[in-house]
Design a protein around this motif. Structure first.
Motif, PDB file in Angstrom:
ATOM      1  N   SER A 107       0.941  -1.487  -0.031  1.00 57.15           N
ATOM      2  CA  SER A 107       0.156   0.053  -0.390  1.00 57.15           C
ATOM      3  C   SER A 107       0.959   1.109   0.033  1.00 57.15           C
ATOM      4  O   SER A 107       0.008   2.203  -0.223  1.00 57.15           O
ATOM      5  N   ARG A 204      -0.007  -0.235  -6.937  1.00 58.44           N
ATOM      6  CA  ARG A 204      -0.615   0.112  -7.287  1.00 58.44           C
ATOM      7  C   ARG A 204      -2.184   0.454  -8.781  1.00 58.44           C
ATOM      8  O   ARG A 204      -2.556   1.458  -8.184  1.00 58.44           O
ATOM      9  N   THR A 207      -5.371  -1.005  -7.153  1.00 57.75           N
ATOM     10  CA  THR A 207      -6.061  -0.266  -6.683  1.00 57.75           C
ATOM     11  C   THR A 207      -6.153   1.091  -7.110  1.00 57.75           C
ATOM     12  O   THR A 207      -7.406   1.456  -6.611  1.00 57.75           O
ATOM     13  N   ASN A 208      -5.718   1.581  -7.360  1.00 60.18           N
ATOM     14  CA  ASN A 208      -6.019   2.639  -8.263  1.00 60.18           C
ATOM     15  C   ASN A 208      -7.293   2.423  -9.371  1.00 60.18           C
ATOM     16  O   ASN A 208      -8.343   3.391  -9.167  1.00 60.18           O
TER      17      ASN A 208
END
Length: 454
Positions: A107, A204, A207-208
């Protein structure tokens, strides 16, 4: 209250996300002063980019860039049993990647992603923003994306683009710039990237996209058919025996002979420096972080070049490196190359502790082949060196004479020598060694008495 307002572009309206090349209104003014670069707008926001070019006709400290173009990866692929897709490419076909993050977890925010590529640049003098002390050039706009390889023109520069999330909200903008850069090269080279950088960046992207599905983000590490080359496992296989720690900084020092400037910063301090930058808007420490990231990338091609040279060198290697490559060759099912490397290692490691490992492995190789003559000569040669502090060659010779040559007197002699060596350095041998040697000596004595009676 942070000082972002004091260092912001107060007189510039919010930039248009499609057409403007001006920085955002709240970007710290001193960012461009201390870290010359340019904003890159896209559909995800605004990333900040510094592009630094190294002329291949010039040296980086005492190292020459010019030899990279001659380093094909074929020998490296064959030596380390790497994926066959790497064959046919050279060092100049690689994209070198390294990132700085706010932590070690998936994260964490990769706030600075550096990408290095070999490129053909012409007429760059008009785009120079700054000339660094090491001879490199900081370039302005117009160098956002590298041209594709295979154009036929020889590369002229090694260009490092550092993509900076000047504000945490601009992470998606950085990722969108990265996906355009990543598809420009067929090989991605990293240092511990398979374990850290690439899994983090992929996480990332995913997640985005969960939170911002409308953004044009496309994970290049999943959708682009490029080969990955992690230099850390290769460095450990090749150099750990000689230099110990194979951290990137230690490889730079021990293998390349490079020393970083005092402005470098330990990697463990970088997350805190970025957090302080976000809280205060002051960019002084970010200069050191940019330097650290840039040095990580600029040395990777040199390390890869040394690895290629080691894979091709054979007898010209340092003794420990030849020994390490011999182990690799044995593990990859190439005993002929392994034995040649071990002979070279024995010669190079004269009277050094690592020579014992070379003797042991080479003699074991001949023993398994049933070539007792060569194995015995190696054990006897090992004993004649000044660095024998192990019972191993004495036990092997005792076993040979007991079971192969049937010379019990020689077997008795070598067993007693082994007992003497064990008593001289008891802490170097397992506790059961003494009992095993006594058992062997008793058995040999019984055989000799039985033979005498007959």
């Amino acid at each position: 209250m942070s000082s972002w307002g004091e260092d912001s572009w107060e007189d510039i309206p919010n930039a248009d996300s499609v057409h403007s090349t001006e920085p955002p209104a709240d970007m710290p003014v001193r960012l461009l002063e201390y870290i010359p670069g340019f904003p890159v707008w896209n559909d995800s926001g605004c990333a900040y980019v510094q592009a630094t070019a190294y002329d291949l006709d010039a040296n980086f400290k005492h190292l020459s860039f010019g030899r990279h173009a001659e380093c094909a990866l074929d020998s490296l692929t064959a030596t380390f049993n790497l994926p066959g897709l790497l064959g046919g490419f050279s060092v100049t076909d690689c994209l070198f990647l390294d990132c700085e993050t706010t932590g070690l977890g998936r994260s964490s925010l990769p706030f600075l992603i550096g990408v290095g590529t070999f490129e053909t640049l012409a007429d760059i003098d008009s785009r120079v923003l700054k000339r660094n002390a090491d001879g490199s050039l900081v370039l302005g706009e117009g160098v956002v994306n590298p041209g594709p390889t295979g154009s036929g023109d020889a590369p002229t520069h090694f260009v490092i683009r550092q993509l900076f999330a000047w504000h945490p909200r601009e992470e998606c903008a950085v990722l969108q710039v990265l996906q355009d850069l990543a598809t420009s090269r067929p090989v991605w080279a990293t240092f511990n990237g398979d374990a850290f950088d690439i899994p983090l960046i992929r996480a990332r992207y995913h997640t985005n996209l969960i939170y911002f599905p409308e953004l044009p983000l496309n994970d290049p590490f999943t959708h682009h058919a490029a080969s990955r080359l992690d230099l850390l496992p290769l460095a450990r296989k090749l150099w750990r025996r000689r230099i110990g720690s194979c951290s990137l900084s230690n490889c730079e020092h021990a293998v390349l002979g490079l020393a970083r400037a005092q402005q470098d910063v330990p990697g463990s301090l970088i997350p805190g420096m970025y957090r302080q930058y976000i809280e205060t808007g002051r960019v002084h420490d970010m200069v050191r972080v940019f330097y650290h990231n840039r040095q990580d990338i600029v040395t990777m091609p040199f390390l890869l070049e040394r690895m290629v040279q080691a894979a091709e060198a054979g007898a010209d290697l340092a003794g420990e490196d030849a020994l390490s490559l011999a182990v690799v060759a044995f593990n990859n099912g190439n005993p002929e190359r392994a034995s040649a490397l071990l002979h070279a290692a024995i010669q190079a490691l004269h009277s050094q502790p690592a020579q014992a490992d070379a003797f042991r492995l080479l003699a074991l190789h001949y023993k398994r082949q049933g070539d007792w003559g060569r194995a015995v000569r190696l054990w006897e040669r090992w004993i004649s060196t000044a660095m024998v502090d192990t019972v191993h060659p004495y036990i092997e010779l005792a076993k040979y004479h007991e079971w192969q040559s049937k010379d019990l007197d020689q077997a008795d002699t070598y067993t007693r020598w082994a007992m003497y060596v064990r008593e001289s350095s008891p802490f170097r041998h397992p506790p059961q060694t003494a009992a095993e040697l006594q058992h062997r000596l008793t058995r040999i004595s019984r055989k000799k008495r039985r033979l005498a009676r007959s």
